[in-house]
Scaffold this active site. Sequence first.
Site, PDB file in Angstrom:
ATOM      1  N   ASP A 189      -9.054   2.938  -2.745  1.00  0.00           N
ATOM      2  CA  ASP A 189      -9.988   3.398  -1.718  1.00  0.00           C
ATOM      3  C   ASP A 189     -11.274   3.901  -2.344  1.00  0.00           C
ATOM      4  O   ASP A 189     -11.472   5.104  -2.540  1.00  0.00           O
ATOM      5  CB  ASP A 189      -9.339   4.494  -0.869  1.00  0.00           C
ATOM      6  CG  ASP A 189      -8.172   3.955  -0.054  1.00  0.00           C
ATOM      7  OD1 ASP A 189      -8.057   2.725   0.056  1.00  0.00           O
ATOM      8  OD2 ASP A 189      -7.372   4.754   0.457  1.00  0.00           O
ATOM      9  N   GLU A 209       2.630   5.160  -4.145  1.00  0.00           N
ATOM     10  CA  GLU A 209       2.650   6.104  -5.281  1.00  0.00           C
ATOM     11  C   GLU A 209       3.943   6.932  -5.423  1.00  0.00           C
ATOM     12  O   GLU A 209       4.194   7.368  -6.550  1.00  0.00           O
ATOM     13  CB  GLU A 209       1.450   7.057  -5.166  1.00  0.00           C
ATOM     14  CG  GLU A 209       0.124   6.384  -5.388  1.00  0.00           C
ATOM     15  CD  GLU A 209      -0.234   5.380  -4.291  1.00  0.00           C
ATOM     16  OE1 GLU A 209      -0.810   4.323  -4.623  1.00  0.00           O
ATOM     17  OE2 GLU A 209       0.090   5.632  -3.117  1.00  0.00           O
ATOM     18  N   ASP A 264       0.841  -1.198   0.000  1.00  0.00           N
ATOM     19  CA  ASP A 264       0.000   0.000   0.000  1.00  0.00           C
ATOM     20  C   ASP A 264       0.878   1.250   0.000  1.00  0.00           C
ATOM     21  O   ASP A 264       2.091   1.190   0.215  1.00  0.00           O
ATOM     22  CB  ASP A 264      -0.902  -0.016   1.239  1.00  0.00           C
ATOM     23  CG  ASP A 264      -2.070   0.949   1.137  1.00  0.00           C
ATOM     24  OD1 ASP A 264      -2.367   1.408   0.015  1.00  0.00           O
ATOM     25  OD2 ASP A 264      -2.697   1.243   2.170  1.00  0.00           O
TER      26      ASP A 264
END
Length: 1000
Positions: free
Chosen positions: A671, A506, A503
């Site tokens: 999400d 980015e 997770d």
Amino acid sequence: MAIFVSASFVLFTALVPAWTTAGQGLPALTQTAPASTTVTQAAEFTVPASADVGMNIIPNILDPQAVDPQHVCPGYKASNVQQSDAGFTADLQLNGPACNVYGNDIEDLTLLVQFQADDRLHIQIQPRYIGTENRTWFLLPEELVPRPSDGSYAQAALRKLDVTWSNDPSFSIAVKRKDTGDVLFTTEGKSLVFEDQFIEFGSSLPENYNLYGLGEVIHGFRLGNNVTRTLFAADVGDNPDANIYGSHPIYLDTRYFTTDESGELSYAANPTDKGANYTSYTHGVFLRNAHAQEVLLQPSGITWRTLGGIIDLYVYSGPKAEDVTKAYQHSAVGLPAMQQYWTFGYHQCRWGYQNWTELQDVVDNFAKFDIPLETIWTDIDYMKKYRDFDNDPDRYPYDEGAQFLSKLHANGQHYVPIVDSAIYAPNPDNPLDAYAPYDRGLDANAFVLNPDGSVYYGAVWPGYTVFPDWIGAVLNGSGAINWWINELVIWSKLVAFDGIWIDMSEVSSFCVGSCGSGNLTLNPVHPPFDLPGEAGNLVLDYPEGFNLTNSSEASTASSMLYTQTATAAAPSSTTTESYFRTTPTPGARNINWPPYAINNFNGDLGVHAISPNATHHGGYLEYDFHNLFGHQILNATYHGLLAVFEGKRPFIIGRSTFAGSGKWAGHWGGDNASKWSYMFFSIPQALSFSLFGIPMFGVDTCGFNGNTDLELCSRWMQLSAFFPFYRNHNVLSANSQEPYVWEAVASASKTAMHIRYSILPYMYTLFALANKDGDTVMRALAWEFPNEPWLADADRQFMLGGAIMVTPCLTQGASTVNGVFPGVGDGTVWYDWYDFGPVTGVKAGDNVTIDAPLGHIPVYLRGGYVIPTQDPGLTTAASRKNPWGLIVALDKNGNASGQLYLDDGESLVPSETTWVQFSATHGSSLAIIPQGNFVDSNPLGNVTILGVPSAPASVKVNGKQLGSAAWTYSAEKQFLNLSDLSDGGLSSGAWGSKSIITWS
């Protein structure tokens, strides 16, 4: 996970420091804590919200002061054109004074045009002179993203594409399809702009074009012609039309044609005539460029803008969508990773499982309600203060976890924890805050640096953090990858996980710049927002379907909300907002704030991310490699799991992806929210990732943010049962949404899971074909039925492989759903999964109303296919021990075919495999032909043949006639069911030898 709250919710403590701008050109903020302050858990410092606020940037596409490069830039002229067997080369020189509009113009370029294969064309434009100091400004290293092979070069006679060029009025190039004469890509009428921080090129497109891809984006499957796609990895949640986690610079373009009496093809701009004969052609365009990008889709065509790199373009001729996706995977990004069999079971997760005991309760509840459960996941709750590779000693102690995991594994179930992408930097003034993974990482030179060579410190969940330097590891040999592998191995000896969930990749940072530099004595610090559940920050929103008039409490709450809203001060309309803009700097690049501002959801490129001038070992800048962090952490994790599970296929689900990530990992949709629209968006998102070569895809079923309800969760649990990756996951402090929470959801889930677990052999075979040949798993109707233009934007139905069509109900309160039955105009036969009866009375393109009461998801089988099945159990391990079945869905001519792949379900390179081919012919026989050495001892327990027009006089298996009690025939639904094949020698080892079943 991305959590966004109003600044008014952020808590500030007495430790708020003074903030000053850092020197040395760093976009960093430096804090100074009071010298007498002792940092303790009770007095945790909260990063101010202002720490994650950058310059006020206005996107160029919205800026009234923005200059259109096409109005001021001169383009180029081609010269010194050199032909070869492979294509041609040329020099390109500026065709007038430099415009330097969003960077410094490159005066001299080189052009390379290569016919790399009969269906693939390579067009490359790059600066003629590239020094060692600015090589990676432009050239994307092949070590990070391999170049498609040059191949053997297609002979001119075999090429499916033609290329022409012109210098009138400036250089342009055009690519045509030989078969149709159709121009697929042309820069005619547009000036080429090539600067050190800005490239623009584009192509006209036909009227009402159909483009797909250019992800990752929450959008309908067909992109339309009024969209700006931004490709810049961002931790922003699933915001429609915004740039989110992944960057995939490829699109497919499908065009429909009609044929006149002379055989001439004509482009059909508005193909609505259901009686016409259409032919479609699909081609693909891939830009091998990892810089921040924008793609403008306008009625006139497509414009590509990138903040660096080169034009490294690949055109795939198709002519079918599947031809493009296969060629793209084989030549450019690699074939998808084969998954372990257990990964196709059902996965349960939430942010908020507080300890091992609660996990055990969840596992026990699934068993209590007879709901299949394959894998239990934990979010960041298990971590010690949100630190990777370190369990909370009170809530998730290692000894208790070993007992839990031993019991879980003994039951054939699995466990997957989250691992975040940033590493906690311990407080140097607190010996009790020691953190060995950080220390070992420092020793290995594993972390991203500041321009001055010091370590870059951002902020994420645990506080001030460092970031593994994957780029420096690959290009410079620094130690990030080996360090990461070692950390996974060490942790695996304490926690017997079965896969890894990556997770925040980015990569996300909760502050602008190296905000932890000089401030580590404040650690651990709190993020600049409240977590759900803190300080009364609960997820109290009503489910989307909640009827306010049915509850007095809800009415009271609603009236209070409306009162507060009504009395809120209106924003002033007299202020004029000012924006931060930069202009090109001669001889240099403006790294943190480039002159061209892309439409980044977070605005400033350094907001909620590490800064563009963060530096990798070897001097490489984040500006040039930002979109590859998530891609390369998947690479490192893949090799880490190979070290943990020697010889087994790694199971990884990651958030940020790039072209080629599918060869290492799967992806979940990020999400999303507990809203009906996000359930719909999951389908086009999944279809796009099929196009990108990442078939192991699923979303947070029932929604992540907010509260779901019975109806939405029922529908969503049934829909996701037909996605390759099937997981339910929701946010901290929201209402629980495990399927057993509601009786109706439990029932709906079990109905859909029964189908899913029955067809796991079919799904596993689809993945084997994806891994071997580049086949897609989830498919758009338009791909499977390419000559029906009314399917061009069909994204409320989908195919699972070629044989199964799913038509979910996506509308609140509905008990029916509208759907089409593709191919019926050409004789395609469809059968209802539930009663095996044929679908009748449907015409080509008809939008049919289908019954879909709550708890029922319409599923159809396509004639012409044989689907292998297996009796379902509560786990995949139990299912793999059960009898086999076959569903033979005959086409209008009585034929059907299919295949089954068998192996041990886990080995990276299986030593024993078997492929079984099924072939039904003439409506009277089914041949079963295995080939391979994998031994399976399960019997063939059931064969159902659909589309049998009359009852047979006899049924034989391997020449032996079955007794009348061994088979039945439904005259109403026209199917034949064989329930006892023991007389034919198939009572054990169904695939041990060739068999034939006949009915007459």
